[in-house]
Design a protein around this motif. Structure first.
Motif, mmCIF file in Angstrom:
data_model
loop_
_atom_site.group_PDB
_atom_site.id
_atom_site.type_symbol
_atom_site.label_atom_id
_atom_site.label_comp_id
_atom_site.label_asym_id
_atom_site.label_seq_id
_atom_site.Cartn_x
_atom_site.Cartn_y
_atom_site.Cartn_z
ATOM 1 N N GLY A 529 0.691 -1.158 0.102
ATOM 2 C CA GLY A 529 0.091 0.001 -0.058
ATOM 3 C C GLY A 529 0.677 1.242 0.014
ATOM 4 O O GLY A 529 0.242 2.353 -0.372
ATOM 5 N N ASN A 530 2.154 1.299 0.581
ATOM 6 C CA ASN A 530 2.922 2.504 0.545
ATOM 7 C C ASN A 530 3.660 2.433 -0.872
ATOM 8 O O ASN A 530 4.577 3.509 -0.938
ATOM 9 C CB ASN A 530 3.874 2.483 1.737
ATOM 10 C CG ASN A 530 4.828 1.467 1.701
ATOM 11 O OD1 ASN A 530 4.756 0.019 0.758
ATOM 12 N ND2 ASN A 530 5.803 1.273 2.591
ATOM 13 N N GLY A 531 3.462 1.688 -1.699
ATOM 14 C CA GLY A 531 4.063 1.706 -3.007
ATOM 15 C C GLY A 531 5.459 0.779 -3.099
ATOM 16 O O GLY A 531 6.164 0.589 -4.368
ATOM 17 N N SER A 532 5.877 0.418 -2.039
ATOM 18 C CA SER A 532 7.023 -0.522 -2.209
ATOM 19 C C SER A 532 6.783 -1.736 -2.672
ATOM 20 O O SER A 532 5.575 -2.339 -2.948
ATOM 21 C CB SER A 532 7.626 -0.793 -0.676
ATOM 22 O OG SER A 532 6.684 -1.417 0.185
ATOM 23 N N LEU A 533 7.604 -2.717 -3.242
ATOM 24 C CA LEU A 533 7.641 -3.948 -3.831
ATOM 25 C C LEU A 533 8.130 -5.097 -3.078
ATOM 26 O O LEU A 533 9.231 -4.907 -2.744
ATOM 27 C CB LEU A 533 8.357 -3.888 -5.220
ATOM 28 C CG LEU A 533 7.751 -2.831 -6.366
ATOM 29 C CD1 LEU A 533 8.471 -2.691 -7.583
ATOM 30 C CD2 LEU A 533 6.231 -2.896 -6.340
ATOM 31 N N LEU A 534 7.152 -5.952 -2.832
ATOM 32 C CA LEU A 534 7.761 -7.328 -2.107
ATOM 33 C C LEU A 534 7.991 -8.215 -3.063
ATOM 34 O O LEU A 534 7.191 -8.485 -3.998
ATOM 35 C CB LEU A 534 6.615 -7.634 -1.148
ATOM 36 C CG LEU A 534 6.602 -8.852 -0.350
ATOM 37 C CD1 LEU A 534 7.889 -8.701 0.681
ATOM 38 C CD2 LEU A 534 5.487 -9.389 0.314
ATOM 39 N N GLN A 535 8.978 -8.904 -2.929
ATOM 40 C CA GLN A 535 9.298 -10.150 -3.932
ATOM 41 C C GLN A 535 9.802 -11.125 -2.978
ATOM 42 O O GLN A 535 10.452 -11.099 -2.071
ATOM 43 C CB GLN A 535 10.539 -9.722 -4.924
ATOM 44 C CG GLN A 535 10.675 -10.894 -5.755
ATOM 45 C CD GLN A 535 11.662 -10.589 -6.878
ATOM 46 O OE1 GLN A 535 11.500 -9.701 -7.590
ATOM 47 N NE2 GLN A 535 12.918 -11.538 -7.293
ATOM 48 N N ILE A 536 9.340 -12.559 -3.262
ATOM 49 C CA ILE A 536 9.699 -13.548 -2.581
ATOM 50 C C ILE A 536 10.139 -14.782 -3.629
ATOM 51 O O ILE A 536 9.199 -14.789 -4.562
ATOM 52 C CB ILE A 536 8.411 -14.432 -1.575
ATOM 53 C CG1 ILE A 536 8.040 -13.314 -0.639
ATOM 54 C CG2 ILE A 536 9.032 -15.444 -1.228
ATOM 55 C CD1 ILE A 536 7.184 -13.667 0.353
ATOM 56 N N ASP A 537 11.257 -15.056 -3.589
ATOM 57 C CA ASP A 537 11.660 -16.231 -4.641
ATOM 58 C C ASP A 537 11.810 -17.437 -3.548
ATOM 59 O O ASP A 537 12.360 -17.594 -2.612
ATOM 60 C CB ASP A 537 12.818 -15.908 -5.103
ATOM 61 C CG ASP A 537 13.028 -14.496 -5.935
ATOM 62 O OD1 ASP A 537 12.066 -14.287 -6.379
ATOM 63 O OD2 ASP A 537 14.006 -13.848 -5.682
ATOM 64 N N LEU A 538 11.290 -18.664 -4.081
ATOM 65 C CA LEU A 538 11.114 -19.771 -3.381
ATOM 66 C C LEU A 538 11.476 -20.957 -4.089
ATOM 67 O O LEU A 538 11.088 -21.147 -5.345
ATOM 68 C CB LEU A 538 9.546 -19.987 -2.731
ATOM 69 C CG LEU A 538 9.349 -21.243 -2.148
ATOM 70 C CD1 LEU A 538 9.990 -21.382 -0.769
ATOM 71 C CD2 LEU A 538 7.767 -21.699 -2.106
#
Length: 581
Positions: A529-538
């Motif tokens: 919601g604050n514009g940051s980008l979350l990425q998860i590599d699994l």
């Protein structure tokens, strides 16, 4: 807090003042009803319209009572607020205002802050024993506890889904006041409290409604537990609607999880329940409503309910972690990596797709926020419905479990943890009951026959190893110990990262998609919601991948990875708003 006035009489015993109680029973098939008090006094109840019987009489809190139908049989109050001993005996008049709340200003927690800890009150020793764990859970990073069903059930041991008196907290766990004290104490520690409620059926022992109110049930509608409940009847709807409001208003629970609503099959009732709750609860309170729903009805999550337990998330990860494809895991056996990517990118895996059992299941869910889904690696069902109750850490590699735990606790779905997960408890969680006689035999044999289609239990002699649900040791083995260890430190660390980086920015979060990297490996991204980008590599596969680490890592396991994504690993990165990966 005054009880609300209904168009129909509230079911059960409602105190009018300190010395007087109104008794009401919907018994359309009875000719004569009386209320019997503990010292032998019997008071005729006056017939009213539409099958109701009522009477007001001098009767203080604590009085034991029961109803007598047509002078032939004595039955407990189906809306009993407390039982003296068990489901067949005396009900007790309860003053809902007797408990003095210490934290009456508590308003709950916003949904996006939820980290849920599901627990079984009996397996943790009762209400007062659960209370002793609250400081530990709050320190761990838990923000809500979810209690498996408390409705009075037959005997002293049960998962809770055999309840027959939905208004009465289970007597073997403690008194209604002790339950309120647990909730009050949880609020003191900043913990919300959720209750699992069962409105889709009654248990097999102790439900007398069919003897005097056949209209409570719809004989033409069948569920796995018998005739369906007729939610088209106003009296039936109000029985359950008032129950939901009792837990939220009188006991100050912060939310409800509705069990197996696919067996209710009445969206109108579900929508009315949500509407009633929103109308009756003070506007300043945060009250959460969750569903368990095999139908994956995304439409119910748009306006009415906050979230659904996402079985798809668990099921596909279980296949990838363990390789098991028996029973309901069979629907996730083909292309599990692609299914996991769809789950991370769109919420549900089954969105109207045909299962391997030939049934269409689900509705499109990609437009829902990630917080509309409760994710978990285990819960009471997925552990307890195993023949031997094994936990996930006993079925897969510790490295893979650590990676999956990172996905659970740092992903944007709402995470749920089952009691003991945080310490990799060695104890199983088995299916346990306290039935007797023919019912006990039927439950024991039925439980063992459930596993006839599992490869490990094809042979009847093998099924004899499955613990007897009614044996006391089966219950005692299911009581977890909570010994601090490295796994608990992992949970503590990941939850501190969640509360710092992820949870505050979940409002407005959207999924940006997920891709398959290789067999067992995916990458997924979300804009918070604050514009940051979350990425998860699994990577739950057996081979390393050439997949350079992005900048702004906040967690990775194993700690040293370099330019490759190793087997059984996870990376989590968070890029500031306006910056690309």
């Amino acid at each position: 807090m005054p009880l609300r006035t209904l168009e129909t009489s509230p079911h059960g015993a409602i105190m009018l003042d300190a010395q007087h109680t109104r008794f009401a029973l919907w018994a359309p098939d009875a000719f004569y009803v009386s209320v019997e008090l503990e010292h032998g006094k019997s008071i005729a109840m006056l017939p009213q319209a539409d099958g109701w019987f009522e009477v007001e009489t001098a009767c203080p809190a604590g009085t034991l009572y029961r109803f007598n139908i047509d002078g032939e049989r004595a039955v407990p109050d189906p809306a009993s607020r407390a039982q003296a001993v068990d489901v067949h005996g005396w009900s007790r008049v309860v003053d809902p205002h007797a408990y003095e709340w210490r934290h009456s200003q508590w308003q709950g927690r916003p949904w996006h802050t939820a980290v849920i800890y599901e627990l079984h009150v009996g397996a943790m020793g009762g209400y007062t024993e659960v209370e002793k764990h609250l400081p530990r859970l709050a320190e761990l990073g838990i923000t809500a506890i979810e209690l498996m069903p408390l409705a009075q059930f037959p005997g002293e041991r049960n998962w809770g889904y055999d309840g027959v008196l939905p208004y009465a907290p289970q007597a073997s766990y403690g008194s209604p006041e002790q339950l309120k004290h647990l909730i009050d104490s949880a609020h003191a520690h900043g913990l919300a409290v959720i209750l699992d409620v069962v409105y889709n059926h009654f248990g097999p022992d102790g439900n007398y409604l069919g003897q005097y109110a056949k209209g409570f049930f719809h004989e033409d509608v069948h569920t796995p537990w018998g005739a369906g409940i007729d939610f088209e009847r106003r009296e039936v709807r109000d029985f359950f609607l008032d129950n939901a409001l009792m837990w939220l208003l009188e006991y100050r629970f912060d939310g409800l999880r509705l069990d197996a609503v696919h067996a209710i099959d009445n969206p109108g009732f579900l929508k009315e329940l949500a509407q009633r709750v929103r109308e009756q609860v003070d506007s300043g309170r945060h009250v959460w409503l969750m569903l368990e729903n095999e139908l994956n009805q995304a439409s119910l999550l748009k306006d009415d309910f906050d979230a659904q337990w996402n079985d798809d998330f668990h099921n596909v990860l279980h296949v990838l972690l363990t390789g098991e494809t028996d029973a309901y895991y069979n629907d996730f056996a083909e292309q599990p990596t692609a299914k996991l990517a769809r789950c991370l990118g769109e919420g549900f895996i089954y969105q109207g797709d045909i299962t391997r059992h030939g049934h269409a299941r689900g509705e499109p869910s990609a437009d829902l926020p990630p917080s509309a889904f409760v994710a978990f690696l285990q819960n009471h069902d997925q552990v307890g419905n195993r023949a031997l109750g094994e936990r996930l850490h006993q079925l897969c590699s510790p490295q893979a479990l650590k990676a999956a735990t990172a996905l659970l606790l740092l992903g944007p779905m709402i995470p749920m943890i089952f009691m003991g997960d945080e310490v990799n408890a060695a104890e199983p969680f088995l299916f346990f009951t306290d039935h007797h006689g023919e019912l006990a035999e039927a439950v024991r044999e039925g439980r063992r026959n459930e596993f006839a289609d599992f490869a490990a239990f094809h042979d009847p002699e093998q099924r004899e190893r499955i613990p007897d649900p009614n044996a006391l040791p089966t219950f005692l083995q299911s009581m977890p110990s909570f010994v601090e260890n490295d796994h608990a430190q992992l949970y503590r660390h990941l939850l501190s990262l969640r509360h710092l980086h992820v949870a505050p920015h979940l409002p407005g979060a959207v999924a940006l998609g997920a891709q398959v990297l290789a067999e067992g490996a995916v990458t997924a991204r979300w804009r918070l919601g604050n514009g940051s980008l979350l990425q998860i590599d699994l990577n739950l596969g057996e081979l390393p991948l050439d997949h350079p680490a992005p900048r702004h890592l906040i967690f990775q396991t194993p700690a040293e990875q370099g330019a490759q994504l190793p087997p059984h690993s996870a990376r989590v990165s968070l890029s500031p708003a306006g910056e690309h990966f």
